[in-house]
Structure formats: C-alpha cells, structure tokens
Write a protein that holds these residues in place. Structure first.
Motif, PDB file in Angstrom:
ATOM      1  N   GLN A 143      48.261  46.143  48.560  1.00 51.32           N
ATOM      2  CA  GLN A 143      47.815  44.867  48.333  1.00 51.32           C
ATOM      3  C   GLN A 143      46.286  44.620  48.254  1.00 51.32           C
ATOM      4  OE1 GLN A 143      49.819  42.189  48.022  1.00 51.32           O
ATOM      5  NE2 GLN A 143      51.475  43.394  48.388  1.00 51.32           N
ATOM      6  N   GLU A 173      45.177  42.180  45.071  1.00 56.31           N
ATOM      7  CA  GLU A 173      45.298  40.685  45.882  1.00 56.31           C
ATOM      8  C   GLU A 173      44.299  40.200  46.679  1.00 56.31           C
ATOM      9  OE1 GLU A 173      47.627  42.798  45.355  1.00 56.31           O
ATOM     10  OE2 GLU A 173      49.133  41.901  44.105  1.00 56.31           O
ATOM     11  N   ARG A 174      43.877  41.433  47.845  1.00 60.49           N
ATOM     12  CA  ARG A 174      42.780  40.923  48.681  1.00 60.49           C
ATOM     13  C   ARG A 174      41.333  40.931  48.009  1.00 60.49           C
ATOM     14  NH1 ARG A 174      45.301  45.090  51.459  1.00 60.49           N
ATOM     15  NH2 ARG A 174      43.329  46.529  51.551  1.00 60.49           N
ATOM     16  N   ASP A 199      41.562  37.242  46.280  1.00 61.71           N
ATOM     17  CA  ASP A 199      41.108  36.387  47.340  1.00 61.71           C
ATOM     18  C   ASP A 199      39.770  36.317  48.065  1.00 61.71           C
ATOM     19  OD1 ASP A 199      43.877  35.723  47.257  1.00 61.71           O
ATOM     20  OD2 ASP A 199      44.540  36.841  48.935  1.00 61.71           O
ATOM     21  N   LYS A 200      39.347  37.446  48.372  1.00 66.49           N
ATOM     22  CA  LYS A 200      37.756  37.675  48.654  1.00 66.49           C
ATOM     23  C   LYS A 200      36.756  37.093  47.550  1.00 66.49           C
ATOM     24  CE  LYS A 200      34.462  41.158  50.028  1.00 66.49           C
ATOM     25  NZ  LYS A 200      34.175  42.430  50.253  1.00 66.49           N
ATOM     26  N   LEU A 247      37.669  34.821  45.317  1.00 68.04           N
ATOM     27  CA  LEU A 247      37.771  33.455  45.093  1.00 68.04           C
ATOM     28  C   LEU A 247      37.246  32.498  46.509  1.00 68.04           C
ATOM     29  CD1 LEU A 247      41.681  33.148  43.887  1.00 68.04           C
ATOM     30  CD2 LEU A 247      39.230  32.430  42.741  1.00 68.04           C
ATOM     31  N   ALA A 248      37.205  33.304  47.518  1.00 70.33           N
ATOM     32  CA  ALA A 248      36.603  32.585  48.737  1.00 70.33           C
ATOM     33  C   ALA A 248      34.893  32.550  48.827  1.00 70.33           C
ATOM     34  CB  ALA A 248      37.180  33.291  49.823  1.00 70.33           C
TER      35      ALA A 248
END
Length: 191
Positions: free
Chosen positions: A21, A24-25, A28-29, A31-32
């Motif tokens: 993953q 994906e991580r 996500d990081k 996007l945050a």
C-alpha cells in the motif's frame, strides 16, 4: 499533487517502502498536505480573476483580498463539495446559514479588475463591471460565453439577450464601495 518535486529524502523513503500500500499511503499523505489546496486553488483563482491589486492604471493594493484566496485554499483542502463551493461564491450572503466564511466567498464577485471610480457617479462603469462578473460566471462556471448577449441574440447561440439580463438582474445590486486602501463588495438593497 503539490506542484513541487519530492526532496531526495522523500524519494529515498518511498523507494525503500516495499509495502503493497506504499503508493496509496503516499497519495493520501500528499492530499492531506496544506500545499495541495495551494496548488489546485491557484487554478480556481485564475478562473475567478483573483489579484491582490485592482489592476489598470489605478493598481491599488486590496488589503483584504487574501481572505478570498485563503477561502479557496481551505475549500480545496477540506474537499468542499463543488456545488457548495459555487453557491457560497455566488450567493454566500443570501444563504440560510450565512457565516463569516460564506461572506468572504462572495469575494469571487469582486475579484476582477476595477478602475476605482465611484460606480454611483459613473453608471457606465457599473454595467461594465456587472458584464465582467457575468462573463466570469459564464466562462468559469457554465462553460460558455454570455457577454455578447448583452447587446444582441444570435440564432445559434445557447444564451439569449433575455437570459443575460435575467442573470444580470440577480447581481444588479452588487456595488463596489470605495475604501481607504482598496475596495470591497457591498450588496446594497437600498438603491
């Protein structure tokens, strides 16, 4: 996603991560990150014709323009639904749950260039500004040009003269109030 290349340390960290993953991580990081809203908010600010100054020969600094810019960045970072994002900018002062943020959102209507003459004393300028607002709404939100309908109809165009003036009537009360270091949007219902 951020408009910046990764640092060598970030590249090394990602390459060393063998977990299934990892990709994906990383997404996500990114996007945050608050930089995500800065990157993609810039595209919307171009649509909204945002500037920190008034433009033209009276290129006066707009002391509070940054509030609208920060509203856009925050909206992208919070993944605000597009329909709400648009509604706040077009009618944030008229919403049932009017807040400080929705009032700032209406800065969209004021973001364009202005020659700093009093609109009350120069009605031709006022209608030019209104036309500029409608053109920005048309191109930026409807995906069509509407400005030529100010003067005439074309048989093959999707936007009529009547539709143009119906939309103009919605924003006819938008006035620019002169301030000491800039101007702000005022919705004046007394005129």
């Amino acid at each position: 996603l951020l408009g910046l290349p990764p640092t060598p340390a970030q590249v090394a960290e990602f390459v060393a991560d063998d977990a299934p993953q990892a990709w994906e991580r990383l997404v996500d990081k990114l996007l945050a990150s608050p930089h995500y809203g800065e990157r993609y908010g810039r595209h919307w600010l171009d649509v909204a014709r945002y500037a920190d100054s008034a433009g033209f020969e009276y290129d006066v600094h707009r002391a509070n323009a940054w509030r609208y810019r920060d509203y856009v960045i925050k909206s992208f970072n919070e993944d605000k639904p597009y329909n709400l994002f648009i509604a706040e900018q077009l009618a944030g002062d008229e919403m049932d749950y009017k807040t400080y943020e929705t009032m700032i959102a209406t800065g969209f209507l004021r973001a364009g260039p202005r020659v700093l003459f009093r609109e009350k004393d120069n009605p031709e300028r006022r209608f030019d500004y209104l036309d500029e607002i409608l053109g920005t709404i048309g191109k930026g939100m409807l995906g069509m040009t509407v400005n030529c309908a100010r003067c005439h109809n074309h048989p093959l165009e999707k936007w009529s003269n009547n539709q143009y003036y119906a939309m103009a009537n919605l924003y006819a009360r938008v006035r620019v109030k002169q301030g000491d270091a800039g101007a702000s949007t005022v919705f004046n219902t007394s005129e």
